[in-house]
Structures are given as C-alpha cells and as structure tokens.
Design an enzyme around this catalytic site. Structure first.
Site, PDB file in Angstrom:
ATOM      1  NE  ARG A  33      -3.636  -2.456   0.259  1.00  0.00           N
ATOM      2  CZ  ARG A  33      -3.226  -3.582  -0.501  1.00  0.00           C
ATOM      3  NH1 ARG A  33      -1.938  -3.647  -1.251  1.00  0.00           N
ATOM      4  NH2 ARG A  33      -4.031  -4.800  -0.687  1.00  0.00           N
ATOM      5  CB  SER A  87      -9.597  -2.914   3.243  1.00  0.00           C
ATOM      6  OG  SER A  87     -10.186  -4.067   2.710  1.00  0.00           O
ATOM      7  CD  GLU A  89      -6.004  -1.114   2.336  1.00  0.00           C
ATOM      8  OE1 GLU A  89      -6.510  -0.985   1.225  1.00  0.00           O
ATOM      9  OE2 GLU A  89      -5.572  -2.160   2.764  1.00  0.00           O
TER      10      GLU A  89
END
Length: 336
Positions: free
Chosen positions: A154, A224, A320
């Site tokens: 990420r 998420s 995230e």
C-alpha cells in the site's frame, strides 16, 4: 464551507469549493487559479479517504477518462485515464478477453489511485501489472512519465516524492498474453488451474466481495480500513501456539502477514458501534457509516479497534485509509 466533498463514507464534509475536471488542460487551469491562496487536493472517487474535518480549500475531482489498448505479439498495453473507475476497467478487459486484472475486481476507487496505493487483492498487487504512470507537474505544466513506482505494501513513490505538486493523469498497464491464473487466496484455491478461466476468477472475486463487503452506495464505507500487519516469523509462531486457527501469509525475509480482519473479529468487535460508525457485521476490516456518522465517530472507532487488537495480540494495526485534515493529508499513525 459550501460544497460537499464526494466521499464513499457518505460523511457530511465540505470544502470551500469542489471542481470536477475532465482534461489535463482543465486540471492545470483549476490548479493555477486556486493554488496561490489556499490548500488544494485532488481526489478520484473519494474512496479509501477519510476527511476528518472540513477542507479549507479546493477539492479537484479527477475525471480524466479514456482507454487505449495496443498489443505486441506477447503483451497487451493499456493506457488509462486516471478518472476511470477501476472496476469498470477490470470488467472491460475481461469482456475483451484480456486477462490479468481479474483478481482485482470490485476494488472501489479510480484508476489514478491504483499506483498511489499499490492496490491489491486475492494474491495480486498493482505493481505486478504496472508499466508507467504519467504525472502532470504543476510547476512546469509538463507531463512526466515514471516507470519505477518504488512499490511496497500500500505504498509507492506517488505517496512520497510525488505527493505534492503532481497529479496522476494516465496509468500504463502491461498484461502478458501468456496468462497464468493466480489461485493462492481463499476460495480461489478450489479452482483447477488447468481449466479455470479469467472470467471464472472475475465472477468468483465479485461474488466473494459482494457477500462480505458493503456497497458504498447503500452503506457508506471506505473499503478495507486497516492494513494487514506484517510481523516476524518468531512472533507469528508464538501467536500460532495460542491461536492455531489464525490465518497467516508467509512473505519474504522471514516475515508473516496476518489478517487484520481476523484479529479484529477475535476481539469480538463485529457490529461494535461508536456514535454512527460501526464495524461491519460481515467483514471486520470494514468500518461503515451506519447511522449518520461523523468523521469523529469513525476516528474514535478506529482508535478503539487499534487499542483492542494491541491489548489482545500485541499487534499494532495501521490504517490503509488515508486521513485528510483541513489543509491536507495527516500522518495517520501520529493522529491515532
């Protein structure tokens, strides 16, 4: 504060103004007009983003569209506008019998976010298909092409060196014609590698995601919320002694990736609610706007989850989701 910021959390957050652009020229023009006097931020769909307060400046919504496909004997080469919806791109390629993106179906957001976040799901990350990213450099008005995104989990160079003063305008993707399915994750393991098709994987990923993940048009969410934590093998082995059913995903260098959703679930937090924000009943990794949540509700819930997982497992969760304040992005680990 008079214009609502588009965001998939469906939060009432506002900016001084919100401008939608459909061309590189419009993007440059809006930037020039606004940049001297106030903060400015570029978004796609407003997914994967939590505005913790109103934004004291201009939000630019990138809607630069377009898809060009060229091919060589061995590869397909895609050039995609940053404002295209990611899932539409995946569906489009599958319909044209161009495999390679099927594991990344139904990820919310726009194509421009894919390299920034190095999006990933079901055993594949964007970096696997990345060719180049074209950025508009506001200081010069030039488009520069970056072929090394320095991708991590990420993470990318577009979150670091090119975070300010640049905008993603086009994304280049390369897909090999010699297709091999990636069936390393979850229910995809049930497929026979010899007979499975890209469409079968695409349909299964869509089915799994729809069963677990709420549609942001129905129940506000940012996808998420937390990254899957990565720990060293010794620590993971200790946890496995205590929790033998704990899912683990071995990485390189004796590192083990844990499932953040499982950790949250083990803390008994599915359905847990603070204010109008709640942990989703089907997937603990997703926080939802259940009842007119404020940004503060979501932040308080995230803090609560981080503390609960830390106390039970001695594992620190990092969001995230990207947190935005009044003038720009916040260092989320310091904020929480």
């Amino acid at each position: 504060m008079n214009q609502k910021i588009p965001n998939t959390f469906a939060l009432d957050v506002y900016a001084n103004q919100v401008e939608t652009v459909e061309t590189v020229e419009q993007l440059m023009q809006v930037w020039k007009t606004n940049t001297d006097s106030q903060p400015i931020m570029i978004i796609g769909q407003g997914s994967n983003t939590l505005f913790t307060e109103n934004f004291a400046g201009t939000i630019i919504v990138n809607r630069i569209k377009g898809l060009t496909i060229t091919e060589t004997p061995t590869h397909w080469h895609l050039k995609v506008g940053a404002g295209e919806y990611w899932h539409d791109l995946v569906a489009n390629t599958i319909n044209q019998n161009i495999p390679g993106l099927e594991n990344l179906a139904l990820i919310p957001g726009c194509v421009g976010s894919a390299p920034i976040q190095n999006i990933g799901a079901y055993g594949i990350e964007f970096q696997k298909v990345a060719d180049y990213v074209e950025l508009l450099e506001f200081a010069t008005g030039k488009i520069i092409r970056i072929t090394d995104g320095q991708y991590g989990y990420r993470e990318s160079i577009f979150k670091q060196k090119y975070a300010n003063g640049y905008a993603v305008v086009y994304v280049g993707i390369t897909l090999p014609k010699q297709w091999s399915p990636v069936l390393t994750y979850g229910e995809l393991r049930n497929f026979d590698p010899e007979s499975v098709t890209p469409k079968m994987i695409f349909d299964k990923v869509c089915e799994i995601r729809r069963s677990k993940l709420p549609d942001p048009n129905v129940l506000g969410n940012g996808g998420s919320f937390f990254k899957n934590p990565v720990v060293d093998k010794k620590f993971a082995d200790k946890l496995l002694e205590k929790y033998p059913t704990m899912p683990i995903y071995p990485q390189t260098n004796d590192q083990i990736k844990l499932a953040a959703g499982w950790l949250i679930d083990q803390c008994g937090l599915k359905g847990y609610q603070i204010g109008g924000a709640a942990v989703h009943q089907q997937q603990a990794l997703v926080l939802v706007n259940k009842d007119n949540a404020t940004a503060q509700d979501v932040v308080a819930l995230a803090r609560y989850i981080i503390n609960a997982v830390l106390q039970k497992f001695s594992v620190h969760l990092s969001p995230e989701i990207r947190f935005m304040g009044a003038t720009g992005e916040i260092d989320v680990d310091k904020f929480l």
